[in-house]
Design an enzyme around this catalytic site. Sequence first.
Site, short mmCIF file in Angstrom:
data_model
loop_
_atom_site.label_atom_id
_atom_site.label_comp_id
_atom_site.label_asym_id
_atom_site.label_seq_id
_atom_site.Cartn_x
_atom_site.Cartn_y
_atom_site.Cartn_z
N ASP A 174 0.61 -1.00 -0.33
CA ASP A 174 0.18 0.02 0.21
C ASP A 174 1.02 1.15 -0.18
O ASP A 174 1.89 1.04 0.25
CB ASP A 174 -1.02 -0.10 1.37
CG ASP A 174 -2.03 1.00 1.42
OD1 ASP A 174 -2.03 1.66 0.27
OD2 ASP A 174 -1.66 1.65 2.45
N ASP B 223 -2.33 -0.93 5.89
CA ASP B 223 -2.23 -0.29 7.44
C ASP B 223 -3.99 0.25 7.70
O ASP B 223 -4.26 0.63 8.60
CB ASP B 223 -1.88 0.85 7.21
CG ASP B 223 -2.23 2.70 6.47
OD1 ASP B 223 -2.23 3.68 7.36
OD2 ASP B 223 -1.96 1.93 5.41
N ASP C 27 -7.51 -1.40 3.27
CA ASP C 27 -6.43 -2.86 3.16
C ASP C 27 -6.88 -3.83 3.69
O ASP C 27 -6.09 -5.20 2.78
CB ASP C 27 -5.12 -2.62 3.63
CG ASP C 27 -4.66 -1.30 2.90
OD1 ASP C 27 -4.40 -0.71 1.97
OD2 ASP C 27 -4.08 -0.56 4.15
#
Length: 665
Positions: free
Chosen positions: A348, A547, A551
């Site tokens: 990410d 995080d 996600d």
Amino acid sequence: MCSCYGRPVPTTLAPARPARDVRDAAPRRRTRILSLPEPRWAAAALTLFLVALPLDLLGTPAWTWGPLYALTYVAGGWEPGWAGLRALRDRTLDVDLLMVVAALGAAAIGQVLDGALLIVIFATSGALEAVATARTADSVRGLLDLAPATATRLRPGGDEETVPATALAVGDVVLVRPGERIGADGRVLHGAGYVDQATITGEPLPVAKQPGDDVFAGTLNGTGALRVRVEREPSETVIARIVAMVEEASRTKAPTQLFIEKVEQRYSVGMVAATVLIFAVPLLFGADLQSALLRAMTFMIVASPCAVVLATMPPLLSAMANAGRHGVLVKSAVVMERLGQVDAVALDKTGTLTEGSPQVTDVRPLGGSGLDEDDVLRLAAAAEHPSEHPLARAVVEAARSRGLDLPDADDFAATPGSGVTARVDGHVVAVGSPGRLTGQAHPAAVEATRLEAEGRTVVLVVVDGAPAGVLGISDRLRDEASAAVRALHRLTGAAPVLVTGDNAAAAGRLAERVGITDVRAGLLPQDKVRAVRELERAGRRVLVVGDGVNDAPALAAAHAGVAMGRAGSDLALETADAVVVRDELSTIPAVVGLSRRARRLVIQNLVIAGTFIAALVTWDLVGHLPLPLGVAGHEGSTVLVGLNGLRLLRESAWRGARRQASASW
């Protein structure tokens, strides 16, 4: 299940305990060897044997050494024998029971000395396994000794009170004097000094701390008094979470271990059947009873799968404990095994490769406004001050960092998706999206487009209806992001993929800085899952690092998911298989490397165990393997694989994993 002294081979580090009981006020001590029952009984059996042996060899009457041998059998064999009978009642074949039967069989045919030696070596092996297990548990629980039992809490009026560290609550302010250990995870409010964090982070030198910096329970304040605001409950500190999660994870079993246990019972039944044949067939061809029985009992001992069963869990649990000490909480042995299997990584952007805290990077006044950079920033920050939006906080922080005084804002109003308006110093100030405030044809859009091309988020400042300036905001890249990307590339053999919901321009610019070429931007949560599935269809085992709430689906879908602990959402932390407590990207390739070392040790152990069994069985079938030598070989291999797995508890194992991962940094 194969066990020693009536207990399963060590697959747990400590008994399960409620989360809030993971830290007691009383300090813990290293487990004393003789406080464990197995070493005590083994010592008793060995002592009796050593007293009886010279009497036997000197030819003294049997009544002088016979009772001593009998007591040796009782001291060393009663516990595994009793446990084996209980297992047999549950229709489970316990190989330890067969060991005791073999010893009694040796005594029945006059081999009293050999049977007693079997009991002594067997008891000593069980004692060594118990000690190794206790040392593993000590290495994890020993972290709790670092946290002080009490803390100095400051009352609202400034008075001090000494309270148990377990009584601290989020929001409390504690005073940490020089030379004291910090009693809770928190943030420095006042004071400055150097804190020794080696016990938690492994950093060899003390780290400078000042207001705004995080500190951890159990670390040592070297210089300067610190006032720390508690930000985690005692049960949620880094130390407590490491211990609780490792203890919980140690009760899980890796696929390799589950496979071994699945075939163990069948193997044990087959081994007993083979033992009967090895005993019966020679008798049919005229062999004498004593030699046939001795060969069969020796076969039963050396073919026991104790070492095979013990091959898997010690390396994985040791690796989990070591990773936990360095801030990576692995939730199960299954995960520790999977981390070493990954060959693709999806990262990410915001909060993972970046710090997740936007910062103003550009302040550009527009011609004709008559305002300079400080004027534009001061008005924008004053208008944004009442807002809770992350971009608003970034604007306010930028103004404060320049030492600008912020006037009060009146008539504040916020429109989701557009921005805010307020009256500042008699002017109507609007701060928000350039397109929504001015329309795409406005001349200010040119400056906005230029900043967006550089990967910035653009905020337009309008004063009394006229564009006054443009602010460029970006998320700060983590210092170790580029190195971590290169390390993961080297470990997996494939370049990491960037999966983000951010716009393509911002994602592409960041990817270029860290060395990522495969960029997938503008993704919704389901799109991230689709990207993971696509990699899996290509034959990859994917590690996802993220995080946020968005996600979580990808973390759940991946072969292994790792969440950033400090910035991570609750959902991401719950969904992920492992948590990086301090958001240090560099620990992710290190823990992958550690997992691979653990898997290599598992393979080594299986080879060692299989080689010993094959060699000893072959020796017994085609030659004459003395019973004492067979016992020594079998029990020695069991202890050897157990101790081999515990090597990963050492600090050098983590340093080696980091060196392996950082070879390309």
